[in-house]
Scaffold this motif. Structure first.
Motif, PDB file in Angstrom:
ATOM      1  N   VAL A 197      -3.137   8.967  -5.333  1.00  0.00           N
ATOM      2  CA  VAL A 197      -3.123   9.058  -3.873  1.00  0.00           C
ATOM      3  C   VAL A 197      -1.724   9.440  -3.404  1.00  0.00           C
ATOM      4  O   VAL A 197      -0.725   8.901  -3.899  1.00  0.00           O
ATOM      5  CB  VAL A 197      -3.525   7.716  -3.213  1.00  0.00           C
ATOM      6  N   LEU A 198      -1.656  10.350  -2.450  1.00  0.00           N
ATOM      7  CA  LEU A 198      -0.386  10.763  -1.840  1.00  0.00           C
ATOM      8  C   LEU A 198      -0.520  10.637  -0.334  1.00  0.00           C
ATOM      9  O   LEU A 198      -1.505  11.096   0.253  1.00  0.00           O
ATOM     10  CB  LEU A 198      -0.049  12.197  -2.225  1.00  0.00           C
ATOM     11  N   LEU A 219       1.420   2.968   2.398  1.00  0.00           N
ATOM     12  CA  LEU A 219       2.104   4.158   1.889  1.00  0.00           C
ATOM     13  C   LEU A 219       2.577   5.037   3.034  1.00  0.00           C
ATOM     14  O   LEU A 219       1.801   5.363   3.934  1.00  0.00           O
ATOM     15  CB  LEU A 219       1.158   4.990   1.013  1.00  0.00           C
ATOM     16  N   GLN A 220       3.838   5.429   2.967  1.00  0.00           N
ATOM     17  CA  GLN A 220       4.384   6.387   3.924  1.00  0.00           C
ATOM     18  C   GLN A 220       5.365   7.274   3.155  1.00  0.00           C
ATOM     19  O   GLN A 220       6.391   6.816   2.669  1.00  0.00           O
ATOM     20  CB  GLN A 220       5.080   5.690   5.086  1.00  0.00           C
ATOM     21  N   ASP A 221       4.997   8.549   3.032  1.00  0.00           N
ATOM     22  CA  ASP A 221       5.789   9.497   2.245  1.00  0.00           C
ATOM     23  C   ASP A 221       5.997   9.004   0.818  1.00  0.00           C
ATOM     24  O   ASP A 221       7.068   9.157   0.226  1.00  0.00           O
ATOM     25  CB  ASP A 221       7.139   9.760   2.929  1.00  0.00           C
ATOM     26  N   ALA A 276       5.621   5.684  -6.209  1.00  0.00           N
ATOM     27  CA  ALA A 276       6.773   6.561  -6.424  1.00  0.00           C
ATOM     28  C   ALA A 276       6.781   7.650  -5.359  1.00  0.00           C
ATOM     29  O   ALA A 276       5.805   7.844  -4.635  1.00  0.00           O
ATOM     30  CB  ALA A 276       6.725   7.175  -7.823  1.00  0.00           C
ATOM     31  N   THR A 277       7.891   8.373  -5.269  1.00  0.00           N
ATOM     32  CA  THR A 277       7.984   9.453  -4.281  1.00  0.00           C
ATOM     33  C   THR A 277       7.161  10.663  -4.702  1.00  0.00           C
ATOM     34  O   THR A 277       6.743  11.454  -3.860  1.00  0.00           O
ATOM     35  CB  THR A 277       9.445   9.870  -4.091  1.00  0.00           C
ATOM     36  N   VAL A 332      10.981   3.497  -7.727  1.00  0.00           N
ATOM     37  CA  VAL A 332       9.702   3.279  -8.408  1.00  0.00           C
ATOM     38  C   VAL A 332       9.356   1.798  -8.378  1.00  0.00           C
ATOM     39  O   VAL A 332      10.215   0.939  -8.612  1.00  0.00           O
ATOM     40  CB  VAL A 332       9.766   3.760  -9.875  1.00  0.00           C
ATOM     41  N   GLY A 333       8.100   1.488  -8.072  1.00  0.00           N
ATOM     42  CA  GLY A 333       7.610   0.116  -8.103  1.00  0.00           C
ATOM     43  C   GLY A 333       6.244   0.058  -8.762  1.00  0.00           C
ATOM     44  O   GLY A 333       5.611   1.094  -8.989  1.00  0.00           O
TER      45      GLY A 333
END
Length: 367
Positions: free
Chosen positions: A227-228, A261-263, A305-306, A336-337
């Motif tokens: 997911v992004l 999630l945001q960006d 992660a980004t 990163v988490g």
């Protein structure tokens, strides 16, 4: 609707029923959804999502958009899904004519010049291989095959077959020449397989396309495990982006956690759906490329992660590495988490270990 009419409509702004009509003949699915309402002073505001989806990479890809937020956003979502199909044509090992399949056929015999996009993916895979001490390895295809997971027909391999497969595994077998974008394998039997990173890589490319078209608020998923999220959902409060659910590893019809999630992107790995039993022992499809053995001890890993590609790859790597090595990785990579789900000390209970994710960035929802 005629083919000409469909193509003409596709070039128009797509919204509501016109979106359904325009995409109906193109193999996409578009829906509008009504999310939870948000309080707005004395009244209540309602926000809608437009969903555009398509089957690709053996799963459903979907783009979610704030309805009416960006001009021609739905048309650009269709273009993003076209790009996913293009990437699948390029990197799928299940298509003999794909660039990756051709690379696997030839690269042990001579250097092969590859497309810039594919070369960048190979470079990322090499970096992640080095950073995870080989826990993530795109050359693990021979092990996937010898264990029967390539065709989803798990089986216990002989020790001889396992050792033959292991001899062909290791990113050190892949030579990358940056100056010429060429790839060469140092022995027969080596192959690359992007199953552990390909969906995330496709989502990253979709993000670049959508943002270049002026669409900044959207969420994309590939098969729910990747997911992004970009920007935020309409109606979300300040500091909130998109709320994404994490499936319970042993009860897939339920959520066990939610992440804001945001960006950012998430990737999830687990063996809940791909495994087999032999003499009472469970063997999952996630294999340690270094030992050649399926990994157990963890139920699932979700990485934030980004980059969606990085989240995808690291979710597999962390599953292989275990909790302590994952903790060490995240300490040196603050962007990163991870949420690692494992069996609890009591029967029927699962525990969640949060590493590198703030308490207000996620919540457990099954308790």
């Amino acid at each position: 609707m005629s083919e000409k009419r469909s193509e003409s409509t596709r070039r128009q702004f797509l919204k509501g029923k016109s979106a359904v009509d325009a995409i109906g003949n193109l193999g996409d699915r578009i829906h509008q959804e009504l999310p939870a309402t948000e309080a707005a002073g004395e009244g209540t505001s309602r926000t809608y999502l437009v969903q555009v989806s398509r089957r690709a990479m053996a799963c459903d890809f979907a783009v979610y958009l704030n309805a009416g937020k960006h001009d021609a956003a739905t048309e650009h979502a269709v273009e993003a899904l076209d790009l996913v199909e293009n990437i699948e044509d390029q990197i799928s090992v299940y298509r003999n004519r794909s660039e990756v399949s051709q690379l696997n056929f030839v690269a042990a015999k001579r250097p092969v010049k590859v497309n810039a996009r594919l070369f960048s993916l190979l470079q990322m895979a090499r970096l992640l291989y080095d950073e995870t001490d080989g826990a993530f390895d795109v050359t693990a295809g021979p092990l996937i095959k010898v264990w029967g997971f390539y065709r989803r027909e798990g089986k216990l391999p002989s020790n001889e077959a396992l050792q033959e497969a292991l001899a062909c595994v290791g990113n050190a077998h892949v030579k990358l020449v940056d100056a010429t974008s060429t790839v060469e394998f140092n022995r027969e039997g080596v192959e690359v397989n992007f199953g552990g990173i390909g969906k995330g890589f496709a989502l990253d490319q979709c993000k670049s396309l959508l943002r270049s078209c002026g669409v900044s608020d959207f969420m994309i998923h590939g098969g729910n495990s990747s997911v992004l999220a970009s920007g935020r959902r309409a109606g979300a409060s300040e500091g909130q982006g998109w709320k994404v659910g994490i499936r319970h590893p042993s009860r897939p019809e339920r959520r066990i956690a939610e992440i804001n999630l945001q960006d950012r992107s998430i990737g999830t790995s687990g063996t809940g759906t791909q495994h087999f039993y032999h003499q009472g022992k469970k063997y999952g499809h996630i294999i340690d490329p270094r030992s050649g053995q399926p990994v157990d001890g963890i139920l699932s890993t979700t990485v934030v992660a980004t980059s969606a590609a990085m989240a995808d790859a690291l979710s597999t790597a962390f599953y292989v590495m275990g909790i302590e090595s994952t903790r060490k990785y995240c300490e040196t990579h603050p962007d990163v988490g991870a949420l690692i789900i494992r069996t609890g000390s009591k029967a029927g209970v699962v525990e969640i270990e949060a590493i590198g994710i703030a308490d207000n960035g996620w919540s457990r929802v099954d308790e």
